[in-house]
Design an enzyme around this catalytic site. Structure first.
Site, PDB file in Angstrom:
ATOM      1  N   GLU A  42      34.404  34.094  32.241  1.00  0.00           N
ATOM      2  CA  GLU A  42      34.627  35.169  33.198  1.00  0.00           C
ATOM      3  C   GLU A  42      35.320  36.327  32.483  1.00  0.00           C
ATOM      4  O   GLU A  42      35.969  36.146  31.454  1.00  0.00           O
ATOM      5  CB  GLU A  42      35.482  34.689  34.378  1.00  0.00           C
ATOM      6  CG  GLU A  42      34.741  33.764  35.304  1.00  0.00           C
ATOM      7  CD  GLU A  42      35.381  33.629  36.677  1.00  0.00           C
ATOM      8  OE1 GLU A  42      36.326  34.377  36.993  1.00  0.00           O
ATOM      9  OE2 GLU A  42      34.916  32.771  37.440  1.00  0.00           O
ATOM     10  N   HIS A 105      31.143  36.314  37.430  1.00  0.00           N
ATOM     11  CA  HIS A 105      30.906  34.884  37.599  1.00  0.00           C
ATOM     12  C   HIS A 105      29.679  34.537  36.751  1.00  0.00           C
ATOM     13  O   HIS A 105      28.544  34.753  37.194  1.00  0.00           O
ATOM     14  CB  HIS A 105      30.630  34.531  39.060  1.00  0.00           C
ATOM     15  CG  HIS A 105      31.825  34.557  39.937  1.00  0.00           C
ATOM     16  ND1 HIS A 105      31.739  34.317  41.296  1.00  0.00           N
ATOM     17  CD2 HIS A 105      33.138  34.784  39.688  1.00  0.00           C
ATOM     18  CE1 HIS A 105      32.949  34.388  41.830  1.00  0.00           C
ATOM     19  NE2 HIS A 105      33.812  34.680  40.870  1.00  0.00           N
TER      20      HIS A 105
END
Length: 168
Positions: A42, A105
């Site tokens: 991330e 994500h």
């Protein structure tokens, strides 16, 4: 790795919490390039822009890349504040403000997790941010091919999942 300049994206919601969020191509490109560089981890940064004169409208004109000192893994991101105060002070003189946060994500849906929602309520309640209605943009999928962007507004005690406006 550089990605082709995307089109701007408009998000909106109608009803009691009517709102509109416009995301600039350069902000989207920064998110895509930073996410491609992050690979399977991330990453994220802050959103900078302006509010409209009437109603609740926001223009996201800039997304910062991951600040130095940020930490991340496959399913988590902890943003550092390194350099952000000076950057925001510069933008303030240009009439721009902190609007919220963005993160990536990798390989999954751009849906806010419970920890994402909790973190944004902390931003909304922290007077140091000067942002009682923060925006969260989440980039999901693969930044070099099939990616999706979601926009969530945290306003007046509501978590508002914005909808992408259909092209005309």
């Amino acid at each position: 790795m550089n990605v082709v300049m995307p089109e701007p994206i408009d998000f909106c919601i109608s009803g009691d919490v009517a709102a509109s969020i416009w995301v600039s191509p350069s902000a989207i490109l920064t998110m895509l390039n930073a996410s491609a560089k992050a690979g399977r981890s991330e990453t994220g940064g802050i959103l900078i822009g302006r509010y409209g004169a009437e109603g609740w409208f926001a223009d996201v004109v800039e997304a910062t890349p991951r600040p130095k000192g940020s930490r991340s893994g496959w399913t988590w991101f902890q943003r550092s504040n390194s350099g952000l105060s000076a950057h925001l002070a510069e933008r303030w003189h240009e009439g721009l403000h902190y609007l919220g946060e963005w993160h990536f994500h990798p390989g999954s849906a751009p849906t806010p997790s419970d920890s994402d929602i909790s973190a944004m309520w902390k931003v909304a309640g922290d007077k140091a941010y000067h942002c009682p209605a923060p925006i969260l943009l989440i980039l999901g999928g693969k930044p070099t091919s099939h990616w999706y962007l979601s926009a969530t507004l945290f306003r007046d005690g509501h978590v508002v999942h914005m909808r992408k406006k259909s092209p005309k």
